[in-house]
Design an enzyme around this catalytic site. Structure first.
Site, PDB file in Angstrom:
ATOM      1  N   GLY A   1       0.862  -1.009  -0.152  1.00 36.22           N
ATOM      2  CA  GLY A   1       0.153   0.010  -0.012  1.00 36.22           C
ATOM      3  C   GLY A   1       0.797   1.151   0.062  1.00 36.22           C
ATOM      4  O   GLY A   1       0.580   2.418  -0.631  1.00 36.22           O
TER       5      GLY A   1
ATOM      6  N   MET B   1       5.128   2.581   1.599  1.00 31.49           N
ATOM      7  CA  MET B   1       6.434   2.312   2.018  1.00 31.49           C
ATOM      8  C   MET B   1       7.017   3.384   2.989  1.00 31.49           C
ATOM      9  O   MET B   1       7.107   4.583   2.366  1.00 31.49           O
ATOM     10  CB  MET B   1       7.348   1.852   1.247  1.00 31.49           C
TER      11      MET B   1
ATOM     12  N   HIS C   1      -0.062   6.483   8.855  1.00 30.90           N
ATOM     13  CA  HIS C   1       0.647   4.969   9.057  1.00 30.90           C
ATOM     14  C   HIS C   1       1.869   5.220   8.639  1.00 30.90           C
ATOM     15  O   HIS C   1       2.813   4.781   9.519  1.00 30.90           O
ATOM     16  CB  HIS C   1      -0.076   3.838   8.171  1.00 30.90           C
ATOM     17  N   GLU C   2       2.356   5.684   7.381  1.00 33.83           N
ATOM     18  CA  GLU C   2       3.710   5.754   6.982  1.00 33.83           C
ATOM     19  C   GLU C   2       4.437   6.745   8.000  1.00 33.83           C
ATOM     20  O   GLU C   2       5.699   6.471   8.310  1.00 33.83           O
ATOM     21  CB  GLU C   2       3.822   6.068   5.463  1.00 33.83           C
TER      22      GLU C   2
END
Length: 871
Positions: free
Chosen positions: A287, A289, A309-310
């Site tokens: 999705g 990185m 999230h990242e």
């Protein structure tokens, strides 16, 4: 060295890499030359003849080791392909300890399998510089994906997470293209190649090889700045895209700078790099990185969460890294939880935790209910093995367990413990026990004692409730989808936070003084039978199995339950029915009451669960038709109420609800929905009215058309796929095509998916829907069997993450032992390394559903008859 790990010799450790990538061929074979000088600390008293590094599909031309005593050339360079290693043999014993420089000249290729240094194809928007890599049909951008163990595909290195070092990167690129890396540009040097120059980047902080990144392409960007200052400056935040698409990065940008500031405050550690870049990559196996300072992500929806999230990883994973891949969950579980946490802060009206419960918790339950699941923390021997644990256990069970712990300790205490952990271990590596120690210290509780089984043991419990006057009995046992845990599989005693609410009414209910179940069985006194509920808001990672009458009563009281409670009660009733702890009749009677439900997330849970039940019984046409009738009766009132139009100022979740209900009603054959979908489809496809389909309803309209119109819709949607420029347009088209109804069309869809028109990253998207479609499902398995050697394995085996995902989603929807036997026989004797765990999941899932179908078929038929859905 741990004996369960295949790691490099520990006496040579890198401290700095100077990497130069040059002579890139921008077409044809896409080769490049490289030089890397690795400052290496050697500590071997008895001397050495050779050095071992990681490398994969690179050709090393020469290797030289310079020490204070002189220099040694490698006389022999030998590769161990299976272990991704190269041995540099210096032909004599070198007696030396201390700092040395190892310089390697090498050659590689920019591949097209989304691993290492790779190329992505795209159709350009507008004018393009002449130097952009291209072929007859596509243009290319170059970028990297090094997690978990693919830095070794791009340059020779010590490719293990605890061998941290600093990196200086130089890229020789055409003058009219943009080069990016983790750090800002330091300088530009002239190049011998005409029209080229070399971009040199500032050295990185100490970090793991998997976080290094670079990219080259025809990029443009949108920019904002953080509100907080870092070292006296507002940090620049940029979202890069290929030319013509930068406005599609605007939403990601808006979220990015706010989240950087929010995390800097929450973790009490400032974001440590001088810039934050995001780069939208056209072809991408994951999705996104979290490369430090240069996050890469896919063009797709849900960008806000992906960015959060990242960015969480910039601290949790990048600043402090797990010691070895067995503790991957420390990175992924935490980043998942804290990503949702940040989105809840930015968008309080999105009901983020309701979404978390229906997406993350329920999905984690699915995989962890299988015998073939694994513990959150799992032994990993080497690189190729780690890719298979980038799964729902590491991410979703990991984050669910963190949510459980956070709600037990209290958010403030939990985050203080996290901040302490980050400060203590910054720029180094840490273990699960290091996190538990920090949380124990912050909370004054022995966190390890109650979390250990959750992390190191496989599976999760079901808590079965027995009612007695004024009290309830509770019994925990391992939950298996097949419902048949053997004594030796059911030895774990979990610490189970009960979240027990009780009182004389739902509005007057309060939390019970007994907070946890710590034995196999227990009795809780002072429970008011007029109302009680276990696992409030589904904060505990377990299923609850209520007596049938209590389940019915919770259905009656549904108006007073939170969204999370409703999702929990429905999800538990469904899972208990499949496993045989409860019954499908109980589930159907419960959801029948939810006809007046208005919340998207609750509907998503109901539709998902009833869909799985329908799947299991799809081979019994009378039950299948009756369940369709049941589901239509359930959803039509809500579908008609929500309608097709999007009024100004409507909440995000109502829009989601409209998309979900119209799609489901249309596919179930609700006439008014089908007619409206086809009307809009014709206006849009004919070009008469391109605004006839709201972007949020493209999937509804295309899917209904594919189902109802067959061949003509297949051609029209395929054409839309080939011409769309919207972020998620291709994925929507592929998923819609999965609803075709004949074997011939199913095969046409599969042939199209495996043509070069569909990027590798998307090949599972349409397959998932075909597998969910009873009329197409057998064709997916036939296609796999008939085309394994000619199409599927050659196309997908370059990236085993993608191959495993394709197989798991494509084959796990059967409920027939015979098919499970066929699949087992087909893969027997093949080299299944890298996707063997996926095959185990498929087998376990099919056999569990077959057992369910055989056990409940009579009961379900009887209930459907009694309730008027079956003659």
């Amino acid at each position: 060295m741990a004996s369960d790990r295949d790691v490099l010799p520990s006496w040579a450790k890198p401290s700095h890499y100077d990497i130069s990538i040059h002579d890139i061929e921008f077409g044809g074979k896409f080769t490049y030359q490289g030089t890397v000088a690795i400052t290496t600390n050697i500590n071997k008293d008895d001397g050495f003849n050779d050095l071992v590094l990681n490398t994969h599909q690179l050709k090393i031309h020469s290797a030289e080791l310079k020490t204070s005593k002189g220099s040694n050339e490698a006389k022999n360079i030998s590769y161990e392909e299976k272990r991704h290693r190269v041995t540099l043999d210096f032909g004599e014993k070198i007696q030396y300890s201390g700092e040395a420089t190892l310089t390697l000249k090498f050659e590689g290729a920019i591949n097209n399998i989304m691993a290492g240094f790779y190329r992505s194809k795209y159709k350009p928007q507008g004018e393009v510089p002449a130097s952009v890599a291209k072929d007859d049909e596509f243009h290319y951008m170059f970028s990297t994906q090094f997690e978990s163990c693919d830095a070794r595909r791009a340059f020779p290195c010590f490719d293990e997470p605890n061998l941290k070092a600093t990196f200086t990167v130089s890229l020789e690129v055409p003058e009219d293209l943009t080069a990016l890396s983790n750090m800002p540009e330091k300088e530009t040097k002239p190049s011998k190649r005409d029209g080229f120059h070399t971009v040199v980047f500032e050295p990185t902080p100490v970090m793991s090889t998997y976080l290094l990144a670079w990219a080259i392409g025809d990029f443009e960007y949108v920019e904002a700045f953080t509100k907080r200052q870092y070292n006296g400056k507002n940090l620049p935040v940029r979202v890069y895209t290929t030319r013509g698409l930068k406005e599609q990065g605007r939403f990601a940008l808006e979220n990015c700078h706010k989240i950087v500031d929010y995390f800097s405050e929450t973790f009490q550690v400032d974001y440590p790099l001088p810039k934050v870049d995001l780069l939208a990559v056209h072809e991408f196996s994951h999705g996104a990185m979290e490369n430090w300072g240069l996050i890469t992500y896919r063009y797709r929806n849900r960008v806000a969460y992906v960015v959060a999230h990242e960015l969480a990883h910039q601290w949790f994973g990048n600043l402090v890294t797990m010691d070895w891949w067995s503790e991957l969950w420390l990175n992924e579980g935490f980043a998942t939880w804290v990503g949702w946490f940040a989105i809840d802060h930015l968008y309080p009206d999105w009901n983020v935790w309701g979404q978390f419960v229906t997406e993350s918790v329920q999905t984690a339950f699915q995989l962890d209910a299988l015998r073939t699941s694994h513990a959150i923390e799992v032994p990993v021997r080497d690189g190729p093995e780690v890719d298979q644990i980038f799964d729902h256990i590491s991410y979703l069970k990991g984050s669910s367990v963190i949510r459980m712990l956070s709600s037990h300790l209290g958010e403030k205490v939990f985050l203080q413990g996290v901040a302490d952990y980050l400060k203590k271990h910054q720029y180094s590596n840490a273990t699960t026990n290091d996190l538990w120690s920090a949380l124990s210290k912050a909370s004054g509780q022995d966190v390890n004692s109650f979390m250990d089984n959750w992390v190191r043991k496989i599976g999760f419990p079901v808590v079965t409730v027995a009612e007695e006057p004024g009290q309830i009995g509770l019994r925990q046992q391992r939950f298996l989808l097949a419902g048949d845990a053997k004594p030796e599989e059911d030895e774990t005693v979990w610490w189970i936070p009960l979240g027990l609410q009780t009182g004389d009414s739902i509005t007057a209910a309060s939390t019970h003084k007994t907070t946890a179940l710590t034995e196999k069985e227990g009795t809780i006194r002072d429970v008011n039978e007029s109302y009680y509920q276990v696992n409030k808001n589904l904060t505990g990672f377990y299923r609850t199995n209520y007596p049938p009458a209590r389940l019915e009563k919770l259905g009656e009281d549904r108006k007073h339950l939170t969204v999370e409670d409703k999702i929990g009660v429905i999800g538990d009733a469904y899972a208990n029915a499949v496993a045989g702890y409860g019954s499908t009749a109980g589930l159907l009677a419960l959801v029948k009451r939810f006809q007046d439900e208005q919340e998207y997330l609750v509907w998503a849970q109901i539709i998902n669960n009833i869909g799985t039940v329908r799947n299991a019984f799809s081979s019994s046409s009378d039950i299948s038709d009756a369940l369709k009738k049941f589901e239509l009766e359930l959803i039509v009132p809500a579908t008609e109420k929500v309608g097709w139009e999007f009024p100004e100022g409507e909440s995000y979740l109502v829009g989601q609800l409209r998309a979900q209900l119209t799609l489901t009603a249309g596919l179930l054959g609700h006439k008014a929905t089908v007619d409206e979908a086809l009307r809009r489809f014709d206006l849009y496809i004919s070009g008469e009215d391109k605004s006839a389909i709201n972007p949020s309803l493209r999937r509804t309209v295309f899917s209904v058309a594919a189902k109802e119109r067959g061949e003509s819709a297949f051609e029209a949607i395929k054409n839309e796929f080939l011409t769309t420029s919207s972020i998620d347009g291709k994925e929507i088209c592929l998923r819609s095509l999965g609803h075709v109804q004949t074997p011939e069309l199913a095969n046409k869809v599969l042939d199209f998916i495996f043509s070069d028109k569909v990027a590798m990253q998307d090949k599972h998207s349409g397959t998932i829907i075909l597998a969910n479609n009873a009329n197409a499902r057998p064709e997916v398995w036939n296609f796999v069997r008939n085309n394994w050697d000619s199409k599927i394995y050659p196309t997908l085996s370059g990236n085993l993450v993608v191959l495993e995902r394709f197989l798991r989603f494509g084959l796990n929807k059967f409920a027939d032992e015979k098919v499970a036997d066929e699949i087992t026989a087909f893969f027997q004797g093949k080299d299944n390394r890298g996707y063997d765990k996926g095959l185990d999941v498929i087998d376990d899932t099919i056999r569990s559903h077959a057992k369910y179908r055989n056990r409940d078929e009579g009961v379900v038929r009887e209930w459907l008859k009694t309730n008027g859905y079956l003659q």
